[in-house]
Motif scaffolding. Structure first.
Motif, mmCIF file in Angstrom:
data_model
loop_
_atom_site.group_PDB
_atom_site.id
_atom_site.type_symbol
_atom_site.label_atom_id
_atom_site.label_comp_id
_atom_site.label_asym_id
_atom_site.label_seq_id
_atom_site.Cartn_x
_atom_site.Cartn_y
_atom_site.Cartn_z
ATOM 1 N N GLU A 184 0.826 -1.206 0.000
ATOM 2 C CA GLU A 184 0.000 0.000 0.000
ATOM 3 C C GLU A 184 0.861 1.257 0.000
ATOM 4 O O GLU A 184 0.565 2.233 -0.709
ATOM 5 N N LEU A 185 1.940 1.258 0.760
ATOM 6 C CA LEU A 185 2.825 2.426 0.782
ATOM 7 C C LEU A 185 3.379 2.708 -0.600
ATOM 8 O O LEU A 185 3.380 3.861 -1.066
ATOM 9 N N ARG A 186 3.853 1.681 -1.283
ATOM 10 C CA ARG A 186 4.459 1.888 -2.601
ATOM 11 C C ARG A 186 3.441 2.344 -3.637
ATOM 12 O O ARG A 186 3.803 3.059 -4.584
ATOM 13 N N ARG A 187 2.185 1.981 -3.475
ATOM 14 C CA ARG A 187 1.156 2.486 -4.389
ATOM 15 C C ARG A 187 1.024 4.008 -4.297
ATOM 16 O O ARG A 187 0.692 4.662 -5.275
ATOM 17 N N ARG A 188 1.262 4.548 -3.123
ATOM 18 C CA ARG A 188 0.975 5.962 -2.870
ATOM 19 C C ARG A 188 2.171 6.884 -3.089
ATOM 20 O O ARG A 188 1.996 8.108 -3.195
ATOM 21 N N LEU A 189 3.377 6.343 -3.103
ATOM 22 C CA LEU A 189 4.570 7.167 -3.281
ATOM 23 C C LEU A 189 4.855 7.382 -4.764
ATOM 24 O O LEU A 189 4.351 6.647 -5.619
ATOM 25 N N PRO A 190 5.691 8.374 -5.111
ATOM 26 C CA PRO A 190 6.097 8.551 -6.508
ATOM 27 C C PRO A 190 6.667 7.259 -7.068
ATOM 28 O O PRO A 190 7.378 6.518 -6.375
ATOM 29 N N ALA A 191 6.368 6.988 -8.332
ATOM 30 C CA ALA A 191 6.710 5.699 -8.938
ATOM 31 C C ALA A 191 8.202 5.396 -8.863
ATOM 32 O O ALA A 191 8.593 4.255 -8.567
ATOM 33 N N ASP A 192 9.057 6.400 -9.118
ATOM 34 C CA ASP A 192 10.492 6.131 -9.109
ATOM 35 C C ASP A 192 10.985 5.783 -7.708
ATOM 36 O O ASP A 192 11.877 4.940 -7.530
ATOM 37 N N VAL A 193 10.403 6.391 -6.685
ATOM 38 C CA VAL A 193 10.771 6.086 -5.309
ATOM 39 C C VAL A 193 10.303 4.685 -4.933
ATOM 40 O O VAL A 193 11.044 3.898 -4.343
ATOM 41 N N ALA A 194 9.061 4.376 -5.285
ATOM 42 C CA ALA A 194 8.491 3.069 -4.945
ATOM 43 C C ALA A 194 9.286 1.928 -5.551
ATOM 44 O O ALA A 194 9.493 0.882 -4.912
ATOM 45 N N GLU A 195 9.754 2.110 -6.781
ATOM 46 C CA GLU A 195 10.495 1.039 -7.453
ATOM 47 C C GLU A 195 11.848 0.789 -6.809
ATOM 48 O O GLU A 195 12.328 -0.347 -6.766
ATOM 49 N N ALA A 196 12.476 1.826 -6.273
ATOM 50 C CA ALA A 196 13.846 1.699 -5.764
ATOM 51 C C ALA A 196 13.929 1.468 -4.261
ATOM 52 O O ALA A 196 14.997 1.107 -3.762
ATOM 53 N N MET A 197 12.837 1.645 -3.520
ATOM 54 C CA MET A 197 12.933 1.640 -2.069
ATOM 55 C C MET A 197 13.210 0.241 -1.516
ATOM 56 O O MET A 197 12.792 -0.776 -2.068
ATOM 57 N N GLU A 198 13.932 0.223 -0.414
ATOM 58 C CA GLU A 198 14.256 -1.022 0.279
ATOM 59 C C GLU A 198 13.146 -1.328 1.280
ATOM 60 O O GLU A 198 12.679 -0.442 2.004
ATOM 61 N N ILE A 199 12.713 -2.575 1.341
ATOM 62 C CA ILE A 199 11.705 -2.988 2.305
ATOM 63 C C ILE A 199 12.267 -4.122 3.150
ATOM 64 O O ILE A 199 13.268 -4.741 2.799
ATOM 65 N N GLY A 200 11.616 -4.387 4.279
ATOM 66 C CA GLY A 200 12.073 -5.447 5.166
ATOM 67 C C GLY A 200 11.123 -5.593 6.327
ATOM 68 O O GLY A 200 10.100 -4.888 6.411
ATOM 69 N N PRO A 201 11.409 -6.471 7.276
ATOM 70 C CA PRO A 201 10.534 -6.668 8.444
ATOM 71 C C PRO A 201 10.387 -5.374 9.244
ATOM 72 O O PRO A 201 11.329 -4.610 9.390
ATOM 73 N N THR A 202 9.182 -5.133 9.745
ATOM 74 C CA THR A 202 8.954 -3.953 10.582
ATOM 75 C C THR A 202 9.235 -4.309 12.037
ATOM 76 O O THR A 202 9.022 -5.442 12.473
ATOM 77 N N ILE A 203 9.744 -3.327 12.793
ATOM 78 C CA ILE A 203 10.074 -3.571 14.195
ATOM 79 C C ILE A 203 9.111 -2.862 15.136
ATOM 80 O O ILE A 203 9.174 -3.039 16.351
ATOM 81 N N GLU A 204 8.201 -2.057 14.595
ATOM 82 C CA GLU A 204 7.165 -1.404 15.382
ATOM 83 C C GLU A 204 6.039 -1.023 14.439
ATOM 84 O O GLU A 204 6.280 -0.575 13.316
ATOM 85 N N LYS A 205 4.795 -1.198 14.891
ATOM 86 C CA LYS A 205 3.637 -0.898 14.040
ATOM 87 C C LYS A 205 2.493 -0.435 14.934
ATOM 88 O O LYS A 205 2.182 -1.074 15.942
ATOM 89 N N SER A 206 1.858 0.673 14.573
ATOM 90 C CA SER A 206 0.755 1.199 15.384
ATOM 91 C C SER A 206 -0.108 2.121 14.541
ATOM 92 O O SER A 206 0.310 2.618 13.491
ATOM 93 N N ILE A 207 -1.340 2.339 15.009
ATOM 94 C CA ILE A 207 -2.245 3.296 14.365
ATOM 95 C C ILE A 207 -2.541 4.406 15.368
ATOM 96 O O ILE A 207 -2.945 4.137 16.502
ATOM 97 N N ALA A 208 -2.323 5.655 14.957
ATOM 98 C CA ALA A 208 -2.532 6.811 15.832
ATOM 99 C C ALA A 208 -3.664 7.666 15.301
ATOM 100 O O ALA A 208 -3.742 7.927 14.097
#
Length: 389
Positions: free
Chosen positions: A241-265
């Protein structure tokens, strides 16, 4: 126990106020409900205005920030999967500093320890007494015993849910609030940041923010229903979902991995006034909340500390005008920051209302104007880097 200023709340605003006053020869005691480990474990904002950076330097807690912080001279604004840069330095001659609130708090604890500052953790049942007199005092429970602190002033740095604001009579206190119909789903990941500066993205699926804590620790957010269960958002679902919303060139190049914290504020705008009643002065989230868009929360708390410490130092030097003007001075800046946070939140998020088509058209027109107008970018940059204290 006797002290000059009793500070309720041991977060960054309470610790910074204690540090500044101690350096000016004014005695303080800080009361904190949580343990030090809990306070240091909270994940919070990481963008510091120039005024905040200077306050930390002046309080002698800026050395690690100078070494490990990341000066940013601009930010990216994106819409429809493409973006443009707003150059803060070129427009205002100022930068911001990316340095996590957790790190600021750790630096402040170290400084208070080095100076022998009194910070009492694990207190319960804090009660503010005789606040509207010249002899206020605070009682609290610790280890099954009741304790009392007599003081000249009480600083309420205990956040939105703390006791300080609730001590002010309803007949005196006026509050204004806007609760936004969405939240921010945020994750922390040990990955290389998606860009060298923050990216604020407007998208038909909702807002997104690409941020960072350092060169190997990234902080990302997406707009989501505030009541979404976290189990709905697996790491795979979030990254997609994050990559859908970011600029295409950023989404294609970004590094992803396991998250160490997750919350909804949740997001809200909230202002309480006055910020002083009798010998009680409210500071930070005890008096005001802004949505995190534009990173004003911690910076507003620091500007409150600036006005309050200045007023108290003048008071003990025999000049009462500064402390008498505290509420008005602080609120003037609070309302301007609230306006900016409201504007930026309204510009970048999708609102589920009956006028969604009109709202979307206005967003697109405003973002297009912002991209091509130096005047519009200057106004945004002036507010983002921080209005003068």
């Amino acid at each position: 126990m006797r002290t000059q200023v009793c500070i309720i709340g041991g977060g960054p605003s309470g610790l910074l106020l204690s540090q500044v006053l101690h350096r000016a020869g004014i005695e303080t005691v800080v009361l904190e409900r949580r343990s030090r480990e809990y306070v240091l474990g909270r994940i919070r904002a990481g963008v510091l205005e120039g005024g905040t950076v200077q306050m930390l330097r002046d309080a002698d807690v800026g050395s690690r920030m100078a070494r490990d912080g990341f000066p940013h001279s601009g930010t990216y604004v994106a819409a429809r999967n493409r973006g443009f840069r707003v150059d803060f330095n070129a427009l205002t001659g100022k930068d911001v500093m990316v340095y996590g609130q957790t790190e600021v708090t750790a630096d402040l604890y170290a400084a208070r320890d080095a100076m022998g500052g009194t910070v009492i953790h694990g207190v319960d049942g804090v009660t503010l007494q005789d606040v509207d007199s010249d002899t206020p005092h605070v009682t609290y429970e610790l280890n099954g015993a009741t304790h009392r602190i007599d003081c000249d002033w009480i600083a309420g740095c205990d956040g939105f849910h703390g006791v300080s604001r609730r001590t002010i009579p309803p007949s005196v206190l006026r509050t204004v609030e806007r609760v936004y119909p969405f939240g921010w789903l945020g994750v922390l990941s040990r990955t290389r940041p998606a860009a060298d500066e923050l990216i604020y993205a407007n998208h038909e699926r909702g807002f997104a923010l690409a941020s960072m804590r350092n060169d190997r620790l990234s902080r990302y957010y997406i707009q989501a229903p505030v009541d979404d269960p976290l189990e709905k958002w697996s790491d795979t679902a979030f990254w997609d979902e994050l990559r859908r919303r970011l600029p295409a060139d950023v989404a294609e190049a970004m590094e992803i991995g396991p998250t160490i914290e997750k919350s909804i504020a949740p997001l809200r705008s909230f202002v309480a006034e006055p910020m002083r009643w009798g010998r009680l002065c409210l500071v930070g989230d005890a008096a005001h909340i802004v949505p995190p868009t534009g990173a004003k929360g911690l910076n507003l708390a620091v500007s409150d500390v600036h006005y309050l410490s200045e007023g108290l130092i003048q008071h003990y030097a025999g000049t009462p005008e500064g402390i008498d003007a505290y509420s008005a001075r602080a609120l003037a800046r609070v309302w301007k920051a609230t306006r900016f946070s409201w504007w930026f939140t309204t510009l970048m998020h999708r609102f589920p209302d009956d006028n969604a088509a009109f709202h979307l058209a206005m967003q697109e027109a405003e973002i297009d104007y912002l991209e091509h107008s130096t005047a519009a970018q200057t106004a945004m940059a002036e507010n983002y880097v921080g209005l003068p204290f």
